[in-house]
Design an enzyme around this catalytic site. Sequence first.
Site, PDB file in Angstrom:
ATOM      1  N   HIS A 365       0.856  -1.198   0.000  1.00  0.00           N
ATOM      2  CA  HIS A 365       0.000   0.000   0.000  1.00  0.00           C
ATOM      3  C   HIS A 365       0.889   1.245   0.000  1.00  0.00           C
ATOM      4  CE1 HIS A 365       0.320   0.378   4.681  1.00  0.00           C
ATOM      5  NE2 HIS A 365       1.450   0.074   4.128  1.00  0.00           N
ATOM      6  N   LYS A 388       2.069  -5.818   2.438  1.00  0.00           N
ATOM      7  CA  LYS A 388       1.990  -4.917   3.594  1.00  0.00           C
ATOM      8  C   LYS A 388       0.911  -3.907   3.305  1.00  0.00           C
ATOM      9  CE  LYS A 388       5.599  -1.416   2.881  1.00  0.00           C
ATOM     10  NZ  LYS A 388       6.615  -0.625   3.578  1.00  0.00           N
TER      11      LYS A 388
HETATM   12  C1  PEP Z   1       4.379   2.572   2.425  1.00  0.00           C
HETATM   13  C2  PEP Z   1       5.420   3.383   2.556  1.00  0.00           C
HETATM   14  O1  PEP Z   1       5.268   4.720   2.788  1.00  0.00           O
HETATM   15  P1  PEP Z   1       4.938   5.855   1.707  1.00  0.00           P
HETATM   16  O2  PEP Z   1       3.674   5.459   1.027  1.00  0.00           O
HETATM   17  O3  PEP Z   1       4.822   7.102   2.542  1.00  0.00           O
HETATM   18  O4  PEP Z   1       6.099   5.885   0.763  1.00  0.00           O
HETATM   19  C3  PEP Z   1       6.803   2.848   2.513  1.00  0.00           C
HETATM   20  O5  PEP Z   1       7.762   3.594   2.666  1.00  0.00           O
HETATM   21  O6  PEP Z   1       6.997   1.650   2.282  1.00  0.00           O
HETATM   22 MG    MG Z   2       9.217   1.756   2.355  1.00  0.00          MG
END
Ligand code: PEP
Ligand code: MG
Length: 426
Positions: A365, A388
């Site tokens: 996500h 995740k």
């Molecule tokens: C899900 C994450 O965060 P963002 O969507 O803020 O990059 C990540 O870093 O894996």
């Molecule tokens: Mg990350």
Amino acid sequence: MKIQKLIAREVLDSRGNPTVEAEITLEKGFFGRAICPSVASTGEKEAVELRDGGKTRYNGKGVLKAVNNINQIIAPALSNKVFDNQQELDNFLMELDGTSNKSNLGANAILPISMAFARAAAAFSKEPLYRYLNTDGKFTMPVPCMNVINGGAHADNNVDFQEFMIAPHNAPAFYEAIRMGEETFHALKSILKNKNYFTGVGDEGGFAPNLKSNEEAIEVILEAIEKAGYKPGTDISICLDPAASELWQEGNYVLFKSTQKKYSSNQLIDLWKSWVDQYPIISLEDGMAENDWEGWQTLTNELGSKIELIGDDLLCTNKRLLQEAIDKNACNSILIKLNQIGTVTETLETIALAKKNKYSFFISHRSGETEDTFIADLAVATAAGKIKTGSGSRGERIAKFNQLIRIEQELGKEAVFTGIKAFKNN
Ligand SMILES: C=C(OP(=O)(O)O)C(=O)O
Ligand SMILES: [Mg+2]
């Protein structure tokens, strides 16, 4: 499949920021809708998310430019065009944009169309999305890697590292793995409460307490796993995403939120090695910063035969960057986020390259999410073995878990839960 109608609008993500929703209607009324996720800390090499700027609407975070690009440029160009498959549609969109990073029309304009088309095309072929996206008849249910303590850019606490996840892998099926994860999540809440820690949650649904140290995050999680009746390492292991690009300053890594302590690349690698020795960690994502390729190579030499080392900001779901990592032996696994690259086809191509080179891959996500559950189907369709998508207490994260529970029931015996085997070196 002839496109009859395409329409877009500005809707909201889980932070209350605007993002783009697109709807496609094919001939005979086959319909698909999708929402683009959005981002807090963008990897430098990600496809471009167009924001309006300016001072008034949503403090410059509006997405009317991207919405207008769909309604005024892309919709007329697609109207009454026939596409036989996903790749034809995605190639057309990429050519219309004409840049390598989708900066002209915006990845946040192109991706929701690509996803909405996938849904409409699945409806056209009278199959669920996970079957439409699948290429080899193999479906696996993913281990839900649940982010139970949030830190870094995703929470207003003193924890430097962004994500502390539990991976309930010793389960017979996805819905049992989710139960184990949620039981641990609830045990963690009572442990934090007993310690008089804050039990409000961060952007991805995990708790966001102020702690005595970053290590304490792991220690309370291990306590929670045991309190819930499970064995750390045997039943439930730990996955980390420290998001080290966020700690990078002039060639060093700085613990900005706690001690201000500085680590060289090698010192940070020593920290990860000592954590891997002490704790049941099975994966480390973005253990090094996106431009510290040398650090990544050293990390892979030191820990690549023990745990999974996942490139997120380093690789941005981009097959060219993945090939560079393969050539340089700079990690052994890749995070997959659709909006980092901007089309379904390119996402599937990156996954195919990972599979070919025996890199594992991890469907993810974004921190700014919505009720859209596309990634649940994608994880099953590609047999990723793990996903995740946050944890126990926020609707936009639960939406993916619930979709996976539905898919597992629908697939019946065809659904295989591979557990720990989905992780590199296991
Ligand atoms: C899900 C994450 O965060 P963002 O969507 O803020 O990059 C990540 O870093 O894996
Ligand atoms: Mg990350």
